[in-house]
Enzyme design. Sequence first.
Site, PDB file in Angstrom:
ATOM      1  N   TYR A   1       0.802  -1.230   0.000  1.00 31.42           N
ATOM      2  CA  TYR A   1       0.000   0.000   0.000  1.00 31.42           C
ATOM      3  C   TYR A   1       0.829   1.271   0.000  1.00 31.42           C
ATOM      4  CZ  TYR A   1       0.896   0.112   5.053  1.00 31.42           C
ATOM      5  OH  TYR A   1       1.504   0.138   6.276  1.00 31.42           O
TER       6      TYR A   1
ATOM      7  N   SER B   1       7.049   6.825  -5.458  1.00 31.99           N
ATOM      8  CA  SER B   1       5.661   7.249  -5.254  1.00 31.99           C
ATOM      9  C   SER B   1       5.186   8.133  -6.391  1.00 31.99           C
ATOM     10  CB  SER B   1       5.514   8.017  -3.943  1.00 31.99           C
ATOM     11  OG  SER B   1       4.203   8.560  -3.868  1.00 31.99           O
TER      12      SER B   1
ATOM     13  N   HIS C   1       2.952  10.195  -6.074  1.00 28.01           N
ATOM     14  CA  HIS C   1       2.667  11.511  -5.487  1.00 28.01           C
ATOM     15  C   HIS C   1       3.837  12.473  -5.685  1.00 28.01           C
ATOM     16  CE1 HIS C   1      -1.238  10.626  -3.688  1.00 28.01           C
ATOM     17  NE2 HIS C   1      -0.766   9.413  -3.469  1.00 28.01           N
TER      18      HIS C   1
ATOM     19  N   ASP D   1      -5.029  11.441  -3.747  1.00 27.84           N
ATOM     20  CA  ASP D   1      -5.875  10.495  -3.030  1.00 27.84           C
ATOM     21  C   ASP D   1      -7.137  11.257  -2.665  1.00 27.84           C
ATOM     22  OD1 ASP D   1      -3.903   8.492  -3.056  1.00 27.84           O
ATOM     23  OD2 ASP D   1      -2.970   9.334  -1.258  1.00 27.84           O
TER      24      ASP D   1
ATOM     25  N   GLU E   1      -6.674   0.420  -5.051  1.00 29.91           N
ATOM     26  CA  GLU E   1      -6.775   1.729  -4.397  1.00 29.91           C
ATOM     27  C   GLU E   1      -7.806   2.580  -5.133  1.00 29.91           C
ATOM     28  OE1 GLU E   1      -3.133   3.818  -3.691  1.00 29.91           O
ATOM     29  OE2 GLU E   1      -2.295   2.222  -2.437  1.00 29.91           O
TER      30      GLU E   1
ATOM     31  N   HIS F   1      -6.942   6.448  -5.306  1.00 36.19           N
ATOM     32  CA  HIS F   1      -5.734   7.047  -5.888  1.00 36.19           C
ATOM     33  C   HIS F   1      -5.926   7.286  -7.391  1.00 36.19           C
ATOM     34  CE1 HIS F   1      -1.208   7.535  -6.239  1.00 36.19           C
ATOM     35  NE2 HIS F   1      -1.551   7.296  -7.496  1.00 36.19           N
TER      36      HIS F   1
HETATM   37 ZN   LIG Z   1      -2.059   7.768  -3.448  1.00 34.39          ZN
END
Ligand SMILES: [Zn+2]
Length: 229
Positions: free
Chosen positions: A128, A135, A137, A144, A193, A196
């Site tokens: 996760y 990442s 991000h 998210d 997810e 995301h």
């Molecule tokens: Zn995320």
Amino acid sequence: MKKIIIAALALIALSGCSEQVEYSASITDNIKKISPLELWTESKEKSVVDGITYYGDTLIVNKEIALPEDYAPGENAAARKALNQLIAAGEEQGLHFAIRSGYRSYDEQNVLYSNYVARDGKAAADKYSAEPGHSEHQTGLAYDLGSVESVKDFTISFGDTPEGKWLQTHAQEYGFIIRYPEGKTHVTGYQYEPWHIRYLGRALAQDVYHSKLTLEEYFGMYNPAESQS
Ligand SMILES: [Zn+2]
């Protein structure tokens, strides 16, 4: 960006036959029949520029492909604009999205990931969370989302909330994809997810969405034979 060129040519063709009004309608109809998807010709060629990996014009980061430690672009302005449009469209449907996470620097990811590993162990954390540099991000292109209710945020059941359901069928209209879909852990390395989302721009997001493929599969990165081990 081929579709823009074709659309422009079509306009020239239309303006070129302005005296033949009776033909204009059928020409317009034909143009409408050609959907942008069919004209989209995204390059899938891999390139690495300053340590950043692209497939076509699309920046890729995943479990295998990392970003440089000093890559710190901040939040992407186009992604944010599209996200605001998505959230506003949701509000019109009575949905109340909340942004739970956006741009994250390498160092911030390092702290997060270390904490998760300390708490759950590396194997669990890797399902996760991403190692620093891995990442999405860090690209400034990922978010998210949760709902203001927040009860199901960051859980698989977010996908069953009105917000989560709407996101699955409409995110691509605003240029986003659900980056780690259900049943694709063997490809992405991540559990499902539903919260995301990754910004790709509208044309590519729609194309990836309709292909029902992950980004890895779409760009031909995923080799099933390799992942058997
Ligand atoms: Zn995320």
